[in-house]
Each structure stands twice: as structure tokens, then as C-alpha cells.
Design an enzyme around this catalytic site. Structure first.
Site, short mmCIF file in Angstrom:
data_model
loop_
_atom_site.label_atom_id
_atom_site.label_comp_id
_atom_site.label_asym_id
_atom_site.label_seq_id
_atom_site.Cartn_x
_atom_site.Cartn_y
_atom_site.Cartn_z
N ARG A 199 -36.69 -23.64 40.27
CA ARG A 199 -36.46 -22.46 41.11
C ARG A 199 -37.80 -21.93 41.59
O ARG A 199 -38.74 -21.80 40.79
CB ARG A 199 -35.75 -21.37 40.30
CG ARG A 199 -35.34 -20.18 41.15
CD ARG A 199 -34.16 -20.45 42.03
NE ARG A 199 -32.98 -20.66 41.22
CZ ARG A 199 -31.83 -21.18 41.67
NH1 ARG A 199 -31.72 -21.54 42.93
NH2 ARG A 199 -30.81 -21.36 40.87
N LYS A 235 -26.10 -32.78 37.44
CA LYS A 235 -25.23 -32.77 38.61
C LYS A 235 -25.81 -33.67 39.70
O LYS A 235 -25.11 -34.48 40.30
CB LYS A 235 -25.11 -31.35 39.19
CG LYS A 235 -24.22 -30.38 38.43
CD LYS A 235 -24.32 -28.97 39.03
CE LYS A 235 -23.69 -27.92 38.14
NZ LYS A 235 -23.94 -26.54 38.61
N CYS A 285 -25.46 -28.25 46.24
CA CYS A 285 -26.34 -28.15 47.42
C CYS A 285 -27.51 -29.14 47.38
O CYS A 285 -27.85 -29.76 48.40
CB CYS A 285 -26.86 -26.73 47.58
SG CYS A 285 -27.35 -25.96 46.03
N VAL A 308 -21.88 -17.71 49.94
CA VAL A 308 -21.30 -18.89 50.60
C VAL A 308 -20.06 -18.49 51.40
O VAL A 308 -19.87 -18.95 52.53
CB VAL A 308 -20.99 -20.00 49.56
CG1 VAL A 308 -20.28 -21.18 50.23
CG2 VAL A 308 -22.27 -20.47 48.88
N HIS A 320 -33.45 -25.15 50.28
CA HIS A 320 -33.97 -25.97 49.21
C HIS A 320 -34.85 -27.08 49.79
O HIS A 320 -34.54 -27.65 50.84
CB HIS A 320 -32.84 -26.64 48.42
CG HIS A 320 -32.01 -25.70 47.59
ND1 HIS A 320 -32.29 -24.36 47.44
CD2 HIS A 320 -30.88 -25.93 46.86
CE1 HIS A 320 -31.38 -23.81 46.64
NE2 HIS A 320 -30.51 -24.74 46.28
N GLN A 361 -36.04 -25.04 44.68
CA GLN A 361 -34.80 -24.41 45.12
C GLN A 361 -34.93 -22.91 45.32
O GLN A 361 -35.45 -22.18 44.49
CB GLN A 361 -33.68 -24.72 44.10
CG GLN A 361 -33.37 -26.20 44.03
CD GLN A 361 -32.23 -26.58 43.10
OE1 GLN A 361 -32.35 -27.58 42.40
NE2 GLN A 361 -31.13 -25.83 43.09
N SER A 407 -31.41 -17.99 46.97
CA SER A 407 -30.07 -17.74 47.53
C SER A 407 -29.02 -18.62 46.85
O SER A 407 -27.85 -18.25 46.81
CB SER A 407 -30.05 -17.98 49.05
OG SER A 407 -30.36 -19.33 49.34
N GLY A 408 -29.43 -19.75 46.28
CA GLY A 408 -28.51 -20.63 45.55
C GLY A 408 -27.93 -19.97 44.31
O GLY A 408 -26.92 -20.41 43.78
O1 3JN Z 1 -28.86 -22.70 41.94
C1 3JN Z 1 -28.71 -23.31 43.01
O2 3JN Z 1 -29.60 -23.39 43.85
C2 3JN Z 1 -27.42 -23.97 43.26
C3 3JN Z 1 -26.37 -23.40 42.42
C4 3JN Z 1 -25.18 -23.94 42.30
C5 3JN Z 1 -24.19 -23.40 41.40
C6 3JN Z 1 -24.34 -22.12 40.86
C7 3JN Z 1 -23.43 -21.62 39.97
C8 3JN Z 1 -22.34 -22.36 39.60
C9 3JN Z 1 -23.06 -24.16 41.07
C10 3JN Z 1 -22.86 -25.48 41.72
O3 3JN Z 1 -22.55 -25.53 42.89
O4 3JN Z 1 -23.00 -26.50 41.03
C11 3JN Z 1 -22.16 -23.64 40.15
C12 3JN Z 1 -20.98 -24.43 39.69
O5 3JN Z 1 -20.02 -24.54 40.45
O6 3JN Z 1 -21.05 -24.94 38.57
#
Ligand code: 3JN
Length: 339
Positions: free
Chosen positions: A237, A216, A131, A15, A244, A158, A161-162
Site C-alpha cells: 500500500r 489472490k 483489481c 465501487v 494501482h 496500491q 482507494s482500494g
Molecule cells: O486493497 C485493495 O487495493 C484492493 C482491495 C480489495 C478488497 C478489499 C476488501 C475485500 C477485496 C477484493 O476485491 O479482493 C475484498 C474481498 O472481496 O475479499
């Protein structure tokens, strides 16, 4: 036009690098740019506007004089350093989940709730949603405004890359190994093999059987759009490198026809409708990668309920799902708040 002193925290991650690309592409008025990361990657250099900029160590960095901090270092690191930056007068746009649900921290998608940004004054922190939430609420907003959404059932597809750079490498290496040698490569980043597979498991499981990623999506959607909307999510995933996709089922109070939904979404900021069943036209993750829009396809009435709709929503999770949304928040911040 005035220029701003900007710190990018977590600069060497997926990111962080995308944030640099987007600041450059959108010609954000950066006067001074400081790049920060853990001691593990500090010392490397990253390109910005034709120069290689040194990545400094976050632990030793003094935020005094910095005006905007774009943070994506992980929730534990933001927990320590975002309040420290805010106390030094640097407004933080935080990509992690750490502050998203705190009542005195705004959770912002500029196309949906730009007015919430002003609340940043309470803590000096603005949260960027997850995301999967961002692309969904961009598509839901015009429908909610026109017909009041009562309930959303979403299933996600998803991209790896996330889950970070190591996850991208894992999909690549496993795919190659299975293809070339037929051998299995033991999973490291993911709980099971991701190549030629699907994992209905993103983030950790909680007591009620949902994963944190699923919670979330539900909680953040309500905070951004409307606390009355009921949301249930299944997050999956898939062996896709980037972008996504989401299958979104919606129930509204008022009836909307497919033609009306198409018209509403076509006029909505940040949305691009790519949908023509007569020519099998729809968006896929490969085609959405590197683009800014949230793409909506497969718009249909759900005939199994009174006022139901189905949508297919695709967006670049590193761009609109993270870096672009954060930079758009910063743009809104300088346009209306920082002066
Ligand atoms: O896995 C994904 O496609 C999105 C991942 C998001 C993520 C990964 C690790 C920690 C987050 C998030 O943005 O919620 C976090 C986090 O900040 O908890």
C-alpha cells in the site's frame, strides 16, 4: 434495443458509485435501476441520468424480476445475498473475493477470457477478479498468447482507494496533520500510518507468510490465464489516492524482443502503451486516474535470465480494476447470453 432491470448492490461505496458513473457513460441499456445498500446508508439518494435515485435496504429487497445484479458490498454480504439474487433469476456479477475461486463460478476479464462467461448458468454468478489481478492479466494475455509465460514476479504499489472511502479520508487527514502540525495521527483503517509511508501489508496475513492479497493475485491469474503459470506477488500500500501500479517481471518459453512486446501490447484490447525512454515517457497513477485503459510503460528485456521481460503496469483500480470490468462483463452477458 431491449433494456434490462439492473440492481446495484453496495451502491454507496467507492465501487458502487463508479458503477453508476460507468453505466451512464457507456449508455448501458438500463430500463429499471434499483440501488441497494446496508441499513446504515439506505435512504440516501444517488444521481443517475439526471435523477436522484433512492438507495433501498438490501436485507428487505426481493430480487424477483431483476435481470442483472452488480454487486460490491463486501465478501460477507455477497455470501448471503448473491445466491439469493441468483435463485430469483438475477444474474450476479460479483466484485468480492467470495466466489472467485469456486470451480463452477467463472472469473472473467472480458479482454482475456470472455468465453468463460457462459459458465454463469451453473450458479447464476460471475466473479470479477481482484483489481491488482485484472490490470496484470490484461497486460500478460497478449504476451502469453505469443510466447507462453512460465513465471511472473510482481510487486504492487496500491492506492488507498482500494481500501474504501475511510481509507481515502485517512490518507488525506494524516497527510494534512503531519504537514501542518508535524503530529502523528493514529492509524484506524490501515495497520500503520500511511501518510509519507509504505505498508507491505494488504488484506490479512496467512500461515505461509503471504497476505491474502498476494495469494489472490497468484491464484486468480492462474484461473483466468493458465493454471501452469507460476506467480509470486508482494503487495504494497502506497500513499497514492487512486490507481494501482505494478512492477511485473516475466519469464517466457519463447524469446520476445522489446519491439515485439511493444507491437503485441499496442494491438491488444484494453491496453495502451505509454513508453519512450528517449523522452522519459511513462505512465503514473495521477495520469491514469479516471481513464479506462491498462497502461504499460518501461518495457525492457530482463537480461539476468534467458527469456525475461520487465513491465510497469498502471490502471485505475476503481474503474478497470472493479466497476468498468463488471460493466464490461454485463455488456458481454447481454450481447451473447441474455438476449
Ligand atoms: O486493497 C485493495 O487495493 C484492493 C482491495 C480489495 C478488497 C478489499 C476488501 C475485500 C477485496 C477484493 O476485491 O479482493 C475484498 C474481498 O472481496 O475479499
Amino acid at each position: 434495443m431491449r433494456e434490462y432491470k439492473v440492481a446495484v448492490v453496495g451502491a454507496t461505496g467507492n465501487v458502487g458509485r463508479e458503477i453508476l458513473n460507468i453505466l451512464e457513460e457507456r449508455n448501458f441499456p438500463v430500463g429499471e435501476l434499483r440501488l441497494l445498500a446496508s441499513s446504515r446508508t439506505a435512504g440516501t439518494r444517488l444521481p443517475f441520468r439526471g435523477k436522484d435515485i433512492l438507495v433501498e435496504e438490501l436485507d428487505r429487497f426481493d430480487f424477483k424480476g431483476m435481470e442483472i445484479g452488480l454487486f460490491s458490498p463486501g465478501a460477507k454480504v455477497s455470501d448471503i445475498h448473491a445466491p439469493r439474487a441468483a435463485a430469483a433469476g438475477c444474474v450476479v456479477v460479483d466484485n468480492t473475493s467470495r466466489f472467485r475461486m469456486e470451480p463452477d463460478v467463472p472469473l472473467v476479464v472480458p479482454e482475456v477470457n470472455p468465453g468463460a462467461i457462459g459458465e454463469y448458468r451453473k450458479r447464476g454468478i460471475i466473479s470479477n477478479p481482484n483489481c491488482s489481478t485484472i490490470q496484470m492479466v490484461v497486460a500478460l494475455k497478449p504476451i502469453h498468447d505469443a510466447a507462453t509465460i512460465k513465471r511472473v514476479v510482481v510487486s504492487t504499489y496500491q492506492a488507498v482507494s482500494g481500501a474504501g472511502k475511510a481509507a481515502i479520508d485517512e490518507l488525506f487527514e494524516q497527510t494534512r496533520a503531519v504537514f501542518l502540525t508535524g503530529k502523528e495521527v493514529p492509524p484506524k483503517k490501515f495497520p500503520k500510518e500511511i501518510a509519507f509511508n509504505l505498508l507491505p501489508h494488504i488484506d490479512v496475513f496467512t500461515e505461509n507468510g503471504y497476505t491474502k492479497e498476494e495469494l489472490k493475485m497468484a491464484n486468480e491469474t492462474r484461473k483466468i490465464l493458465d493454471p501452469r503459470i507460476r506467480v509470486t506477488a508482494t503487495t504494497v500500500r502506497v500513499p497514492v489516492f487512486n490507481c494501482h501500479s505494478e512492477s511485473v517481471n516475466i519469464e517466457t518459453e519463447k524469446k520476445l524482443t522489446v519491439a515485439e512486446v511493444r507491437r503485441l501490447l499496442s494491438a491488444a484490447p484494453g491496453v495502451e502503451v505509454v513508453d519512450d525512454p528517449t523522452t522519459a515517457t511513462y505512465m503514473t497513477p495521477r495520469e491514469a486516474s479516471g481513464k479506462d485503459a491498462t497502461f504499460v510503460s518501461r518495457i525492457r528485456e530482463d537480461e539476468s535470465v534467458e527469456n525475461g521481460l520487465n513491465l510497469w503496469v498502471v490502471s485505475d483500480n476503481l474503474r478497470k480494476g472493479a466497476a468498468l470490468n463488471a460493466v464490461q462483463i454485463a455488456e458481454e452477458l447481454i450481447r451473447n447470453h441474455l438476449g
